[in-house]
Design an enzyme around this catalytic site. Structure first.
Site, PDB file in Angstrom:
ATOM      1  N   LYS A 183       0.873  -1.182   0.000  1.00  0.00           N
ATOM      2  CA  LYS A 183       0.000   0.000   0.000  1.00  0.00           C
ATOM      3  C   LYS A 183       0.906   1.226   0.000  1.00  0.00           C
ATOM      4  O   LYS A 183       1.299   1.737   1.047  1.00  0.00           O
ATOM      5  CB  LYS A 183      -0.918  -0.017   1.223  1.00  0.00           C
ATOM      6  CG  LYS A 183      -2.257   0.689   1.016  1.00  0.00           C
ATOM      7  CD  LYS A 183      -2.150   2.146   0.638  1.00  0.00           C
ATOM      8  CE  LYS A 183      -1.617   2.991   1.777  1.00  0.00           C
ATOM      9  NZ  LYS A 183      -1.542   4.454   1.395  1.00  0.00           N
ATOM     10  N   GLU A 257       7.889   2.444  12.033  1.00  0.00           N
ATOM     11  CA  GLU A 257       9.032   3.347  11.928  1.00  0.00           C
ATOM     12  C   GLU A 257       8.440   4.726  11.714  1.00  0.00           C
ATOM     13  O   GLU A 257       7.913   5.036  10.644  1.00  0.00           O
ATOM     14  CB  GLU A 257       9.943   2.919  10.773  1.00  0.00           C
ATOM     15  CG  GLU A 257      11.336   3.521  10.851  1.00  0.00           C
ATOM     16  CD  GLU A 257      11.401   4.918  10.271  1.00  0.00           C
ATOM     17  OE1 GLU A 257      11.381   5.879  11.077  1.00  0.00           O
ATOM     18  OE2 GLU A 257      11.459   5.054   9.058  1.00  0.00           O
ATOM     19  N   CYS A 291      12.998  11.318   7.918  1.00  0.00           N
ATOM     20  CA  CYS A 291      12.554  11.057   9.291  1.00  0.00           C
ATOM     21  C   CYS A 291      13.696  11.164  10.293  1.00  0.00           C
ATOM     22  O   CYS A 291      13.495  11.581  11.430  1.00  0.00           O
ATOM     23  CB  CYS A 291      11.887   9.688   9.387  1.00  0.00           C
ATOM     24  SG  CYS A 291      12.932   8.309   8.859  1.00  0.00           S
ATOM     25  N   GLU A 389       7.875  17.471  14.694  1.00  0.00           N
ATOM     26  CA  GLU A 389       8.542  17.186  13.431  1.00  0.00           C
ATOM     27  C   GLU A 389       7.988  18.091  12.339  1.00  0.00           C
ATOM     28  O   GLU A 389       6.809  18.035  12.010  1.00  0.00           O
ATOM     29  CB  GLU A 389       8.347  15.719  13.046  1.00  0.00           C
ATOM     30  CG  GLU A 389       9.136  15.300  11.831  1.00  0.00           C
ATOM     31  CD  GLU A 389       9.033  13.809  11.544  1.00  0.00           C
ATOM     32  OE1 GLU A 389      10.054  13.195  11.221  1.00  0.00           O
ATOM     33  OE2 GLU A 389       7.920  13.259  11.658  1.00  0.00           O
TER      34      GLU A 389
END
Length: 489
Positions: A183, A257, A291, A389
């Site tokens: 996906k 993650e 990330c 973030e």
């Protein structure tokens, strides 16, 4: 419709049960260039019915097919055929990445070539992995520990590194004997199409690899499907929290993650000019959309202003431009909503810190999702720009009283993905690194090696990907106590 240099045989279809089939929804997802804001491709949009069909195909292939019981060496051979196919299509993978998310063309080729090399490395790990081990036992003459595939895997990848991240998930799943449903992000699905074509070309059995690309509601439906044994997700912490809660409700396995807010500590033995150059080059990598990005810089208070001036001078020299221009050092953000998110954080930063440079869209770029490299100084580590973030080219400079204070500040985060210390003293780097609560740590910059375990502490995730340890997320352990050693071994 696909971008120039990218050939997809069936972009108007999904890959389910070994067949290219039209989407139940009849709808298409439009892919928009972040350079020009023009539509560059269209692919089929999966809805809930398509997700269910993909799960049914993967379930049948796992429960009744040959793949889970195929000898590991045969799985490796089939996977290596996939890798050979992907290696030949590195130029297409690179072109797809540049077209969809604005990754620099100058970096795209080496990046995707490197990702294929990692797949070769994973195949090597599988060749050496002991899927059955004999262990001493007080309960029987023979004690065995068998590592068996976890089952049907939903592999969900983000838009920033769509090929490498998805391909790694597929690699570990397939080599473990699992079946998998890819996906991809609706912003960057083309790489997953190429992976599906590689599986088809390699003769992977029907239903073992499936591809469905859909928006949030359909993706949530996939995660909620009880036929999925494990979800492997890379993306935002907010989405990870939802996936963890769904998997927890039915005790399904998951690997997460997630986000990061990683810190780089600058020690006194590291020159200001070198630090400024390194930190500017890092925060502009992939437009800051990484990330593990080092987005907080912790510097001794007495050196703070000097470093701020040096970083600002470096940032002003950064060449901003279209991602296909070889001279470009900073391309666009991946999409309009990401640009708007970064702009929101810049406005938040103005309220609590000193904006030294950047913070605006480049005046010369009137189309596309471009943002200047941005530096905030005298940042409080409790502020939003230091704790949340941003996922853009925005750097926060935080003063610290001493090394102990710097370590405290680095750990004062709900995230724990990555970290660094800028020093020429390896002993100091090791000592500091052991005290930073992160899954990864590097000396002198953003360092990553996907041949080694990768993942985070705290809200940066659960589990690890990469290295031989990456197989453990796709395996279940079975203890067997027997009266004699079986001849099958």
């Amino acid at each position: 419709m696909t971008p120039q240099g990218v050939t997809i045989a069936h972009p108007d279809c999904l890959y389910i049960g070994g067949q290219w089939v039209p989407a139940h929804s009849g709808r298409a997802i439009e892919l928009v260039s972040p350079d020009t804001e023009q539509v560059v491709a269209r692919v089929a949009e999966a809805d809930e019915a398509d997700m269910d069909a993909a799960v049914a195909a993967a379930r049948a292939a796992f429960d009744h097919g040959s793949w889970p019981v195929t000898a590991p060496a045969e799985r490796v051979a089939a996977f290596r055929r996939m890798v050979d196919h992907l290696r030949a299509r590195v130029p297409e993978l690179a072109a797809a990445w540049t077209a969809q998310m604005g990754g620099l063309a100058s970096f795209a080729g080496p990046m995707h070539g490197g990702s294929v090399m990692v797949l070769d490395q994973i195949a090597g790990f599988a060749e050496r992995f002991a899927f059955v081990e004999q262990r001493p036992s007080m309960g029987a003459a023979v004690g065995l520990v068998a590592y068996e595939p976890v089952g049907v895997v939903a592999a969900i990848a983000p838009w920033n590194g769509p090929f490498g991240i998805m391909a790694n998930k597929v690699a570990y799943a397939l080599l473990s004997g699992c079946t998998v449903i890819m996906k991809p992000s609706p912003e960057t699905p083309l790489e997953a199409y190429i992976i599906a074509e590689a599986a088809e070309a390699a003769g992977i059995p029907p239903g073992v690899v499936n591809l469905v690309c859909g928006h949030r509601e359909a993706s949530d439906h996939l995660v909620c499907n009880a036929g999925v044994d494990k979800v492997s997700f890379t993306g935002s912490t907010v989405a990870g929290q939802r996936i963890a809660s769904v998997c927890g409700s039915r005790i399904a396995r998951c690997t997460l993650e997630l986000g990061g807010k990683s810190a780089a500590i600058v020690r006194d033995d590291f020159a200001i000019a070198d630090a400024a150059k390194m930190l500017t080059g890092t925060i502009t990598m992939m437009s800051g959309q990484v990330c593990a990005m080092l987005s907080r810089v912790i510097v001794p208070r007495r050196r703070h202003d000097e470093l701020a001036d040096a970083i600002a001078a470096e940032m002003k020299q950064v060449v901003i431009g279209h991602s296909d221009d070889p001279a470009t050092q900073l391309g666009p953000l991946a999409m309009k909503r990401q640009l708007e998110r970064v702009e929101m954080y810049v406005q938040e930063g103005r309220k609590s810190a000193d904006l030294v440079t950047g913070g605006n869209r480049p005046a010369a770029m009137n189309r596309g999702y471009f943002m200047e490299p941005t530096l905030f100084a005298n940042v409080s580590n409790t502020s939003r720009i230091a704790q949340e973030e941003i996922f853009g080219p925005v750097l926060s400079l935080i003063p610290a009283d001493d090394e102990e204070d710097a370590i405290r500040i680095a750990n004062e985060s709900r995230f724990g993905l990555n970290g660094s210390v800028l020093t020429h003293d390896a002993d100091a780097a090791y000592r500091i690194g052991r005290r930073i609560r992160t899954g990864g740590f590097g000396q002198n910059g953003l360092r990553m090696d996907f041949g080694l375990p990768f993942g985070g502490f705290k809200q940066s995730g659960i589990g690890r990907e990469g290295g031989p340890e990456g197989f453990m997320a796709y395996l279940e352990l079975k203890t067997m106590l027997l009266d004699a050693m079986p001849t099958a071994l």
